[in-house]
Design a protein around this motif. Sequence first.
Motif, PDB file in Angstrom:
ATOM      1  N   THR A 113       0.837  -1.194   0.000  1.00  0.00           N
ATOM      2  CA  THR A 113       0.000   0.000   0.000  1.00  0.00           C
ATOM      3  C   THR A 113       0.877   1.251   0.000  1.00  0.00           C
ATOM      4  OG1 THR A 113      -0.151  -0.164   2.433  1.00  0.00           O
ATOM      5  CG2 THR A 113      -1.984  -1.038   1.142  1.00  0.00           C
ATOM      6  N   ARG A 134       2.155   1.295  -8.926  1.00  0.00           N
ATOM      7  CA  ARG A 134       0.908   0.523  -8.984  1.00  0.00           C
ATOM      8  C   ARG A 134       0.688  -0.220  -7.661  1.00  0.00           C
ATOM      9  NH1 ARG A 134       0.753   3.379 -12.617  1.00  0.00           N
ATOM     10  NH2 ARG A 134       0.287   2.984 -14.826  1.00  0.00           N
ATOM     11  N   ARG A 137      -3.372  -1.115  -2.904  1.00  0.00           N
ATOM     12  CA  ARG A 137      -4.366  -0.114  -2.517  1.00  0.00           C
ATOM     13  C   ARG A 137      -3.634   1.163  -2.144  1.00  0.00           C
ATOM     14  NH1 ARG A 137      -9.573  -2.048  -2.050  1.00  0.00           N
ATOM     15  NH2 ARG A 137     -10.276  -0.046  -1.249  1.00  0.00           N
ATOM     16  N   VAL A 138      -4.365   2.262  -2.168  1.00  0.00           N
ATOM     17  CA  VAL A 138      -3.818   3.571  -1.810  1.00  0.00           C
ATOM     18  C   VAL A 138      -4.542   4.083  -0.573  1.00  0.00           C
ATOM     19  CG1 VAL A 138      -3.525   5.980  -2.542  1.00  0.00           C
ATOM     20  CG2 VAL A 138      -3.212   4.119  -4.195  1.00  0.00           C
ATOM     21  N   SER A 154      -3.544   6.325 -12.797  1.00  0.00           N
ATOM     22  CA  SER A 154      -4.452   5.241 -13.194  1.00  0.00           C
ATOM     23  C   SER A 154      -4.733   4.328 -12.012  1.00  0.00           C
ATOM     24  CB  SER A 154      -3.845   4.449 -14.358  1.00  0.00           C
ATOM     25  OG  SER A 154      -2.544   4.001 -14.053  1.00  0.00           O
ATOM     26  N   TRP A 155      -5.124   4.937 -10.896  1.00  0.00           N
ATOM     27  CA  TRP A 155      -5.505   4.177  -9.719  1.00  0.00           C
ATOM     28  C   TRP A 155      -7.037   4.151  -9.644  1.00  0.00           C
ATOM     29  CZ3 TRP A 155      -2.023   7.518  -6.045  1.00  0.00           C
ATOM     30  CH2 TRP A 155      -0.682   7.243  -6.303  1.00  0.00           C
ATOM     31  N   ARG A 159     -10.074   1.663  -5.129  1.00  0.00           N
ATOM     32  CA  ARG A 159      -8.904   1.148  -4.409  1.00  0.00           C
ATOM     33  C   ARG A 159      -8.188   2.252  -3.634  1.00  0.00           C
ATOM     34  NH1 ARG A 159      -5.892  -3.597  -7.920  1.00  0.00           N
ATOM     35  NH2 ARG A 159      -7.760  -4.846  -8.338  1.00  0.00           N
ATOM     36  N   ILE A 160      -8.858   3.389  -3.480  1.00  0.00           N
ATOM     37  CA  ILE A 160      -8.301   4.493  -2.703  1.00  0.00           C
ATOM     38  C   ILE A 160      -9.149   4.674  -1.443  1.00  0.00           C
ATOM     39  CG2 ILE A 160      -7.706   6.942  -2.674  1.00  0.00           C
ATOM     40  CD1 ILE A 160      -7.496   6.860  -5.706  1.00  0.00           C
TER      41      ILE A 160
END
Length: 379
Positions: A113, A134, A137-138, A154-155, A159-160
């Motif tokens: 992460t 990449r 998760r963020v 491009s996230w 997934r943020i």
Amino acid sequence: MPGRRALIVGASPLMSGGEISLVRALAHLPAHGWECATALVVPVPGDTAEAFDGIGLAPSVFRVGRIRQVGAGLRAVRGLAHLARQADVIHANDIRAALYCQPAALLARKPWTFHARDLYAEGSGFERSLRFVRPTRVVAMSEAIATRAASLFSWPPDRIDVVHSGLDAPAYRAEANGPAWRASVGLASTDVAVGIVGRLVEWKGQDDVLRAAAVIGRARPEVRFFIVGGELVDDASRWSLGREADRLRRLAAALGIADRVTLTGPTSDVSSVMAGLDIAVTASWAEPFGLVVLEAMAHGTAVVATRAGGIPEIVVDAESGMLVPPRSPADLAAAIDGLVAEPERRRRLGEAGRRRAAEAFPVETEAVGLAATWGRIVD
């Protein structure tokens, strides 16, 4: 669930907002099922290593001066991969750490992460670096960062995860000595202290505070202004006063307010400063979150801040603080002057800010959010 382990990786030897927030969170992660190990990829261990060691999480240190030092960088990646094999997830606390965690995660076959702690400017070095990142998760420190990151990289937005920082407000207040700080800077009991606390850098808006001070002018002789903070002067591990401080002093002199403004330099005791101020100002043009705002509110100090970045997620305008447009010294001056003129309103805003800090941003906020993000990955 017991037995889960995270490897926390940082790449700054210097304790700044992101590192302070992380250290506070690390102490509470075991209560939410996560044990942590720490590592640093840095030119020298510095203050961050001392802070990790101080909470019983002495870091593994990989010395890399610059990204271009390929040999040292490869050794760091291999070392991180070795540590990661003993963990369930790797967490990069900053951009530079992410550049090492991504290949380490691939080698170790582990999820990772990235903690997004900045509002990334398009075309900046940060933005160019993150194009190649990449993460699994963020973790975004604010809604403002999450929105910005989703638009630039491009996230996938799903997934943020937005995870605000938290603060142990009672403990933070207990460690402060506001009267001692006021005495150290020569304040009388009748003086009104207005201060901005943070790194000396253009986007933090110290210039705007000085111009606001000039607008308030001689009509308020009881008001004194303080610029608290330093700039990085040795590329390694220390804050000090340098050319930016000299520039601010010259500006104060040109505005005719040199005798009303004090540049204190950096401090390790922000809590006492916040307790000693009557009004805390944050004048940033694009503040990622605003930890310093939360610290002022924890003390019940009235806040005047810009409506920029993540600050509106902390301050409810005219309820727990005053929000003004960024880059507007006139609006900043009007808000400060209004609070100087109305001590009772200043007190009410401060008390409302204290309640909001305690209720909306408790100490476990970041730990709970990190545990939830990692749990989604592992589960």
